[in-house]
Design an enzyme around this catalytic site. Structure first.
Site, short mmCIF file in Angstrom:
data_model
loop_
_atom_site.label_atom_id
_atom_site.label_comp_id
_atom_site.label_asym_id
_atom_site.label_seq_id
_atom_site.Cartn_x
_atom_site.Cartn_y
_atom_site.Cartn_z
N GLN A 170 2.19 7.95 -8.16
CA GLN A 170 2.95 6.85 -7.54
C GLN A 170 3.30 5.77 -8.56
O GLN A 170 4.09 4.88 -8.27
CB GLN A 170 2.16 6.24 -6.37
CG GLN A 170 2.07 7.16 -5.17
CD GLN A 170 1.37 6.53 -3.98
OE1 GLN A 170 0.36 7.05 -3.52
NE2 GLN A 170 1.89 5.43 -3.45
N GLU A 214 5.23 -0.12 5.19
CA GLU A 214 3.85 -0.16 5.68
C GLU A 214 3.68 -0.92 6.98
O GLU A 214 2.67 -0.77 7.67
CB GLU A 214 2.97 -0.81 4.61
CG GLU A 214 2.96 0.01 3.32
CD GLU A 214 2.35 -0.75 2.16
OE1 GLU A 214 2.74 -1.90 1.94
OE2 GLU A 214 1.47 -0.19 1.51
N ARG A 236 -1.04 3.12 3.43
CA ARG A 236 0.08 2.51 4.15
C ARG A 236 -0.22 1.06 4.57
O ARG A 236 -0.05 0.67 5.72
CB ARG A 236 0.47 3.33 5.37
CG ARG A 236 1.97 3.19 5.60
CD ARG A 236 2.56 4.25 6.46
NE ARG A 236 4.00 4.13 6.42
CZ ARG A 236 4.84 5.09 6.70
NH1 ARG A 236 4.40 6.27 7.02
NH2 ARG A 236 6.13 4.90 6.63
N CYS A 237 -0.68 0.29 3.61
CA CYS A 237 -0.83 -1.15 3.82
C CYS A 237 -0.97 -1.76 2.46
O CYS A 237 -1.51 -1.16 1.55
CB CYS A 237 -2.05 -1.46 4.66
SG CYS A 237 -3.54 -1.71 3.72
N1 PCD Z 1 14.24 -0.31 3.35
C1 PCD Z 1 15.45 -0.73 3.90
N2 PCD Z 1 15.61 -2.06 4.22
C2 PCD Z 1 14.61 -2.93 4.02
C3 PCD Z 1 13.38 -2.51 3.49
C4 PCD Z 1 13.23 -1.18 3.15
O1 PCD Z 1 16.34 0.08 4.12
N3 PCD Z 1 14.76 -4.22 4.32
C5 PCD Z 1 14.06 1.10 2.96
C6 PCD Z 1 13.87 1.18 1.45
O2 PCD Z 1 14.94 1.12 0.70
C7 PCD Z 1 13.04 2.44 1.31
C8 PCD Z 1 12.19 2.41 2.54
O3 PCD Z 1 12.91 1.63 3.51
O4 PCD Z 1 13.85 3.57 1.30
C9 PCD Z 1 10.78 1.81 2.27
O5 PCD Z 1 10.93 0.63 1.52
P1 PCD Z 1 9.75 -0.34 1.10
O6 PCD Z 1 9.19 -1.01 2.30
O7 PCD Z 1 10.23 -1.20 -0.01
O8 PCD Z 1 8.58 0.60 0.57
P2 PCD Z 1 8.54 1.45 -0.79
O9 PCD Z 1 7.89 0.66 -1.84
O10 PCD Z 1 9.83 2.09 -1.02
O11 PCD Z 1 7.58 2.63 -0.34
C10 PCD Z 1 6.19 2.44 -0.30
C11 PCD Z 1 5.71 2.63 1.14
C12 PCD Z 1 4.22 2.81 1.14
S1 PCD Z 1 3.30 1.76 0.28
C13 PCD Z 1 3.65 3.79 1.86
S2 PCD Z 1 2.00 3.95 1.83
C14 PCD Z 1 4.42 4.78 2.69
C15 PCD Z 1 5.80 4.18 2.99
O12 PCD Z 1 6.35 3.75 1.75
N4 PCD Z 1 4.52 6.01 1.98
C16 PCD Z 1 5.49 6.90 2.38
N5 PCD Z 1 6.66 5.15 3.59
C17 PCD Z 1 6.57 6.47 3.20
N6 PCD Z 1 7.51 7.34 3.62
C18 PCD Z 1 7.42 8.63 3.25
N7 PCD Z 1 8.36 9.49 3.71
N8 PCD Z 1 6.43 9.08 2.44
C19 PCD Z 1 5.48 8.25 1.98
O13 PCD Z 1 4.54 8.70 1.18
MO1 PCD Z 1 1.15 2.73 0.01
O14 PCD Z 1 0.44 1.31 -0.77
O15 PCD Z 1 1.30 3.83 -1.18
O16 PCD Z 1 -0.46 3.12 0.64
#
Ligand code: PCD
Length: 804
Positions: free
Chosen positions: A237, A760, A384-385
């Site tokens: 990433q 997120e 996802r935060c």
């Molecule tokens: N957007 C729009 N408008 C606005 C904002 C935003 O349209 N106002 C879109 C963009 O451009 C991109 C999307 O929506 O396409 C997202 O963005 P953002 O909020 O800036 O974010 P990024 O940096 O690009 O990415 C990151 C995130 C995270 S952190 C996570 S866990 C998850 C989410 O992303 N992962 C994933 N989502 C998703 N989806 C998918 N399909 N796969 C994946 O793996 Mo961490 O810290 O890493 O835990």
């Protein structure tokens, strides 16, 4: 008619720029089996690595016998800590300022820990050879409970830290203690709580879970001894950070290392950190002179690479009798497992947990987080935060509900009464953040109206009466949440990863015939960057999004960037893209002025062209300008049309949302049916509404999984109880509820196009919405707090314990 000028609207439409629900360009290859993932890569004479892993959660390693494995035809090498020690690679630094064993150095500290790395000319031979490595263990007492780990006579886990009374984040007050991180005014908070009219107090546990991306982690390391060049393809990433770390650890100069993240099958924070598998594959490639591939299987992914959460949060919230919040205090016991490998910006050992005051104007607050070692896998990633924001949102949204019970008030009203008002932005929070913009009351009222809140409450009350009369066994729960996120790290002055400031970048080249390529320091894992970043550019430079290629993930070509996690790509790299686009436009204006024989200032920008003010028939389109930049000698200007921007955001962005979940709960079976889920998100200026909706659906589904069943649980001797997809809840289309999405649009005042992150948000807001619905169903029967995940058994148990 062919000669008739195209209308302005048609020209805007043709660009498919900001606000257009452009179809995802990457889906052409994803839906036709043409994706290019790490495990698709096959290099000539490539070898395969596989790990011998510890079955014990805590044990001394007394001997390792590799002879039988080495005798198996096809096996090339078996690496142990002893082999890595002379290179000083048997331990590696973690993102959190701790160090972690690459291969077991005398002892193991969690089940699944890497003990030896087998390299063979075939994946199956490598797996067979793993079984032939004979390791002798001497079991040691196991601690999987962070509170027990802090008892005076608890077993010593990290013998390597013996005598070290301080770590990367200050004082350690016990052999299994990592740090105490404190924010806010403890004394003032205590004083307010001591004299408050109403105080609600609760221990809220956010259980351990795992991002579980469909594609597991892996890499192919390939050392070209002749040219001295190391190429690493991986599921990274943050490819540039991997390059820098690989250079620092290996001593190979950074320009001789090329890191490539090809297509990635989901990241969710699991692919931010550096794992032993990468180090071993690199060493094995250097030693053997051949490419070495390492790909985790599902069990390895769930047991050994980065977990998330595991926060025990003790909250106390004070208020006046009429429901005005006066203070918030929170102490967290954070279970970090065997090594502190949390992925957070360096100065934030509990990430952005201090966003815990949420959407509310709370005058004084305090947060203290104790990090603790246990015999569990390391990690602590932002699943996802944005770095512990989901834990913070869960705590405050639970505390609001508990406070509402204490006050005998409706929880929607308690929220509305305490929201930061629109006119208070930019708002300075008691725990030190400056919220950029928001309009919470508008979003909240829209949400309550959309679901018919009053009617729902009436129906719920009637249901309770029917239940009491014995006419039904189903209760209704209404789960409310108003969350505020903090995403887009960010500002270089206080955010870095391993010393690298968290800016991001975009480099654009316009081709003579009016198409372009832009390269970014981020990397899509499914988010659709190739679609959306081209849209930002289309609106900025007036070339159709369809004529702009977006490329990410190759460190030999992309400008340096910090990668994609923490919903930072749009706030940071998206801003860099707009800024680089503006540089292109500025030069284009000079070229147009020359071609039209007017002064720069006599031109104005109009969708895809520069027009002479007051003479609309005199203009140069961006395509014409692009051509001219390569074929005309323009006095005072260099040929070509390129630009690069490295963007250091002045602040983070603060997206928010209002969610309502309505559930029907069967008290006899514990089955919870999601009858309705309404999600209103405000992420500022929306680039692609369809992609945003997809992001919200995905994030809500992960929230549903976490709240309703997904967990990594351990037994007392440290066995992982849910290491396969039979036991680890990953919802399919079958279980996933229907979602209704909605929005308000409050631009970020400091982002060049006003956009905030959104990826997120649905997970951050979704978890408390689902969980609050479960709690709410039982509120009238006296339930205050029940731990997640709310699987059928645990819901049944709530009903059972309440005597229902
Ligand atoms: N957007 C729009 N408008 C606005 C904002 C935003 O349209 N106002 C879109 C963009 O451009 C991109 C999307 O929506 O396409 C997202 O963005 P953002 O909020 O800036 O974010 P990024 O940096 O690009 O990415 C990151 C995130 C995270 S952190 C996570 S866990 C998850 C989410 O992303 N992962 C994933 N989502 C998703 N989806 C998918 N399909 N796969 C994946 O793996 Mo961490 O810290 O890493 O835990």
């Amino acid at each position: 008619n062919e000669l008739a000028p195209i209308s302005r609207e048609d020209r805007v439409e043709k660009l498919k720029g900001l606000g257009h629900s452009r179809k995802r360009v990457e889906d052409v290859r994803f839906t036709q089996g043409k994706g290019n993932y790490v495990d698709d890569l096959k290099l000539p004479s490539m070898l395969y690595g596989d790990f011998v892993r510890s079955p014990y959660a805590h044990a001394r390693v007394t001997s390792i016998d590799k002879s039988a494995a080495l005798a198996l035809p096809g096996v090339v090498a078996v690496l142990t800590a002893e082999d890595l020690a002379p290179l000083n690679l048997h331990w590696m630094p973690t993102l959190a300022g701790d160090k972690q064993m690459v291969l077991a150095d005398g002892k193991v500290l969690f089940q699944g820990q890497e003990v030896a790395f087998v390299v063979a000319n075939d994946r199956y031979v490598a797996a067979d050879a793993v079984d032939l490595v004979v390791v002798e263990y001497e079991e040691l007492p196991v601690v999987t409970d962070p509170f027990k780990a802090l008892e005076p006579d608890a077993p010593v886990l990290r013998e390597d830290l013996a005598g070290q009374t301080s770590g990367a984040h200050g004082e350690r007050r016990h052999h299994n203690h990592i740090f105490l991180w404190e924010v806010g005014d403890k004394q003032a908070t205590e004083e307010v709580i001591a004299s408050a009219e109403v105080v609600a107090e609760e221990m809220v546990y956010y259980h351990r879970t795992h991002p579980c991306p469909l594609e597991t982690c892996g890499c192919v390391a390939s050392m070209d001894a002749v040219n001295g060049k190391l190429t690493i393809h991986g599921t990274f990433q943050a490819p540039h950070v991997v390059r820098t770390v690989a250079s620092l650890l290996s001593g190979i100069e950074e320009h001789k290392i090329r890191v490539i993240s090809p297509d990635i099958g989901g990241g969710f924070g699991n692919k931010v950190g550096v794992y032993p598998g990468y180090v071993c594959a690199i060493v094995a490639s250097i030693v053997t002179g051949k490419p070495v591939k390492w790909i985790e299987d599902r069990m390895e992914n769930l047991t050994a690479t980065a977990f998330a959460r595991d926060y025990w949060m003790k909250g106390r919230i004070a208020a006046t009798k009429d429901g005005r919040i006066t203070a918030l205090s929170c102490h967290v016991t954070a279970d970090h497992g065997a090594f502190d490998a949390c992925a957070d910006p360096t100065k934030f050992p509990a990430g952005f947990f201090s966003i815990v005051t949420g959407s509310y104007d709370i005058p004084v607050a305090y947060v203290g987080v104790d990090g603790v070692y246990t015999n569990k896998a390391p990690g602590g990633v932002a699943y996802r935060c944005s770095f512990r924001v989901t834990e913070a949102a869960y705590l405050i949204e639970r505390m609001i509900e508990v406070l509402a019970i204490e006050l005998g008030m409706d929880a929607a009203e308690v929220r509305a009464k305490n929201f930061i008002r629109k006119d208070q932005f930019p708002y300075q929070s008691a725990l030190g953040w400056e919220y950029d913009s928001g309009d919470y009351h508008t979003a909240w009222n829209k949400a309550l109206k959309a679901v018919g809140y009053e009617d729902l409450r009436r129906e719920q009350a009637e249901r309770v009466e029917a239940f009491k009369r014995g006419e039904t066994r189903k209760l209704i729960g209404i789960g409310l949440t108003h969350f505020t996120e903090i995403v887009g790290a960010g500002p270089v002055k206080n955010c870095d990863i391993l010393g690298m400031g968290m800016f991001d970048s975009c480099e654009i080249r316009i081709h003579p015939t009016g198409s372009a390529i832009a390269r970014l320091g981020t990397i899509s894992q499914g988010q659709g960057h190739a679609t959306t970043f081209a849209q930002i550019l289309a609106s900025e430079i007036g070339l159709p999004a369809d004529s702009i290629t977006i490329e990410e993930g190759d460190t030999d070509t992309a400008p340096y960037g910090l990668g994609t996690y923490g919903s930072r790509s749009t706030p940071v790299a998206g801003a860099a893209t707009a800024m680089a686009g503006r540089k292109i436009r500025a030069k284009a204006q000079m070229i147009a002025a020359y071609l039209l024989e007017v002064h720069d200032g006599d031109l104005e920008w109009d969708v895809d062209r520069f027009v002479v003010k007051g003479a609309p028939e005199r203009f140069k389109t961006m395509a014409e300008i692009a051509y001219a930049s390569y074929n005309q000698a323009i006095p005072g200007l260099e040929p070509g049309l390129e630009a690069v921007s490295y963007y250091d955001p002045p602040n983070m962005t603060y997206p928010f949302g209002a969610y309502v979940c309505v559930m029907e709960i069967d008290v006899d079976t514990g089955v919870a049916d999601i009858r309705q889920f309404y999600a209103l998100d405000d992420c500022g200026t929306r680039i692609n509404p369809m992609i945003i909706e997809g992001q919200v659906h995905g994030g809500l589904t992960e929230a549903f999984a976490i709240a309703m069943g997904q967990e990594i649980a351990y037994d007392e001797i440290g066995n992982v109880k849910n290491a396969t997809l039979m036991d680890f809840f990953l919802p399919t289309a079958w279980e996933t509820p229907h979602y209704v999405t909605d929005f308000t649009e409050t631009p970020s005042p400091h982002h060049p196009i006003g956009a905030k992150g959104v990826g997120e948000s649905p997970n951050v807001g979704g978890v408390p919405a689902f969980s609050n619905a479960v709690h709410d169903a039982f509120r009238v029967f006296g339930l205050k707090q029940a731990h997640m995940p709310h699987d059928h058994w645990r819901i049944w148990k709530i009903a059972h314990d309440l005597g229902l």
